[in-house]
Design a protein around this motif. Structure first.
Motif, PDB file in Angstrom:
ATOM      1  N   TYR A  55      52.763  19.932 100.782  1.00  0.00           N
ATOM      2  CA  TYR A  55      52.810  21.316 101.231  1.00  0.00           C
ATOM      3  C   TYR A  55      53.482  22.249 100.224  1.00  0.00           C
ATOM      4  O   TYR A  55      53.511  23.455 100.406  1.00  0.00           O
ATOM      5  CB  TYR A  55      53.574  21.399 102.561  1.00  0.00           C
ATOM      6  N   ASN A  56      54.036  21.683  99.166  1.00  0.00           N
ATOM      7  CA  ASN A  56      54.759  22.504  98.183  1.00  0.00           C
ATOM      8  C   ASN A  56      53.791  23.228  97.258  1.00  0.00           C
ATOM      9  O   ASN A  56      52.909  22.603  96.666  1.00  0.00           O
ATOM     10  CB  ASN A  56      55.685  21.640  97.325  1.00  0.00           C
ATOM     11  N   GLU A  57      53.978  24.549  97.113  1.00  0.00           N
ATOM     12  CA  GLU A  57      53.158  25.252  96.133  1.00  0.00           C
ATOM     13  C   GLU A  57      53.635  24.901  94.734  1.00  0.00           C
ATOM     14  O   GLU A  57      54.814  24.584  94.511  1.00  0.00           O
ATOM     15  CB  GLU A  57      53.203  26.774  96.335  1.00  0.00           C
ATOM     16  N   GLN A  58      52.705  24.952  93.810  1.00  0.00           N
ATOM     17  CA  GLN A  58      53.001  24.641  92.425  1.00  0.00           C
ATOM     18  C   GLN A  58      53.085  25.932  91.620  1.00  0.00           C
ATOM     19  O   GLN A  58      52.338  26.874  91.862  1.00  0.00           O
ATOM     20  CB  GLN A  58      51.931  23.712  91.853  1.00  0.00           C
TER      21      GLN A  58
ATOM     22  N   PHE B  88      45.433  26.211  99.815  1.00  0.00           N
ATOM     23  CA  PHE B  88      46.128  27.129  98.925  1.00  0.00           C
ATOM     24  C   PHE B  88      45.118  28.081  98.273  1.00  0.00           C
ATOM     25  O   PHE B  88      43.969  27.721  98.027  1.00  0.00           O
ATOM     26  CB  PHE B  88      46.844  26.361  97.798  1.00  0.00           C
TER      27      PHE B  88
ATOM     28  N   TYR C 215      45.162  30.473  94.710  1.00  0.00           N
ATOM     29  CA  TYR C 215      45.829  30.856  93.477  1.00  0.00           C
ATOM     30  C   TYR C 215      44.981  31.913  92.779  1.00  0.00           C
ATOM     31  O   TYR C 215      43.760  31.932  92.900  1.00  0.00           O
ATOM     32  CB  TYR C 215      45.992  29.659  92.537  1.00  0.00           C
TER      33      TYR C 215
ATOM     34  N   ILE D 259      49.719  25.713 106.074  1.00  0.00           N
ATOM     35  CA  ILE D 259      50.300  24.389 106.322  1.00  0.00           C
ATOM     36  C   ILE D 259      50.003  23.968 107.755  1.00  0.00           C
ATOM     37  O   ILE D 259      49.412  22.931 108.007  1.00  0.00           O
ATOM     38  CB  ILE D 259      51.825  24.392 106.075  1.00  0.00           C
TER      39      ILE D 259
END
Lengths: 115, 114
Positions: free
Chosen positions: A101-104, B34, B36, B51
């Motif tokens: 779940y961690n954004e990079q 996500f 970006y 999430i």
């Protein structure tokens, strides 16, 4: 907060030569990633480190690519010998942890041209 | 296996109009999703993520995305486009087990016309 640093920004080499890229992640980020982004494609993971250990290198062409993160901070990606198809942007990213779940956070990348 | 599809290579929209950049995904199990953005000669910047919880996720620069489990989609939206939004947008997915890494789509180039 300083971002992910990468050097060099651009590199042109002849095929069969060697090249190395350097990455310094955001301070405190335990997880570091190297990606290859070929023109017109999304980034593809090459290798993931958690501190100084390798978590996943399943897509790293180990006959020519190597990477290390000896002290669990900065990292080096090497290609030896380079092929024409290695021409790409090499992106380094880091995150707080290896949880999915961690954004990079990405660096600006190194654009490699192999002639 | 996981995959991401961004069906449009290019999206053009007039400044001030709403914009949508489409993304559909495939994972075994529940996803983390996500978006970006990539500006020229710069690395990818995180915009937002899904999430769990509310299907409408709000992110940076006024962007939002809606998670639709039945349609396996995660479209990026903004009510009023700015010329400065012109960039390359990537959708990415990771399954909740973490067994597989972040998988990116091929990107959609958004051009906002003044």
């Amino acid at each position: 907060e300083a971002g992910v640093a990468q050097s060099p920004r651009y590199k042109i080499i002849e095929k069969r030569q060697s090249v190395a890229f350097w990455c310094n992640p955001i301070s405190g980020h335990a997880t570091l990633y190297w990606y290859q982004q070929i023109l017109g494609q999304g980034p593809k993971l090459l290798i993931q480190f958690q501190n100084n250990g390798v978590v996943d290198d399943s897509q790293l062409p180990k006959d020519r690519f190597s990477a290390e993160r000896l002290k669990g901070v900065d990292s080096t990606l090497k290609i030896q010998p380079a092929k024409l198809e290695d021409s790409a942007v090499y992106l380094c990213a880091s995150s707080w942890g290896e949880g999915p779940y961690n954004e990079q956070f990405f660096g600006p990348g190194t654009r490699l041209t192999v002639l | 296996a996981q995959s991401v599809a961004q069906p449009e290579d290019q999206v053009n929209v007039a400044e001030g109009n709403p914009l949508t950049v489409k993304c559909t995904y495939s994972v075994s199990g529940n996803p983390y999703l996500f978006w970006y953005v990539q500006y020229p000669n710069r690395g990818l910047q995180f915009l937002l993520k899904y999430i769990t919880g509310d299907n409408l996720v709000k992110g940076s620069y006024g962007f939002e995305a809606e998670f639709n489990k039945s349609q396996t989609s995660f479209h990026l939206k903004k009510p009023s486009a700015l010329v400065s939004d012109s960039a390359l947008y990537f959708c990415a997915v990771r399954d909740m087990t973490g067994a597989n890494n972040l998988f990116f789509g091929t990107g959609t180039r958004l051009t906002v016309i003044p």
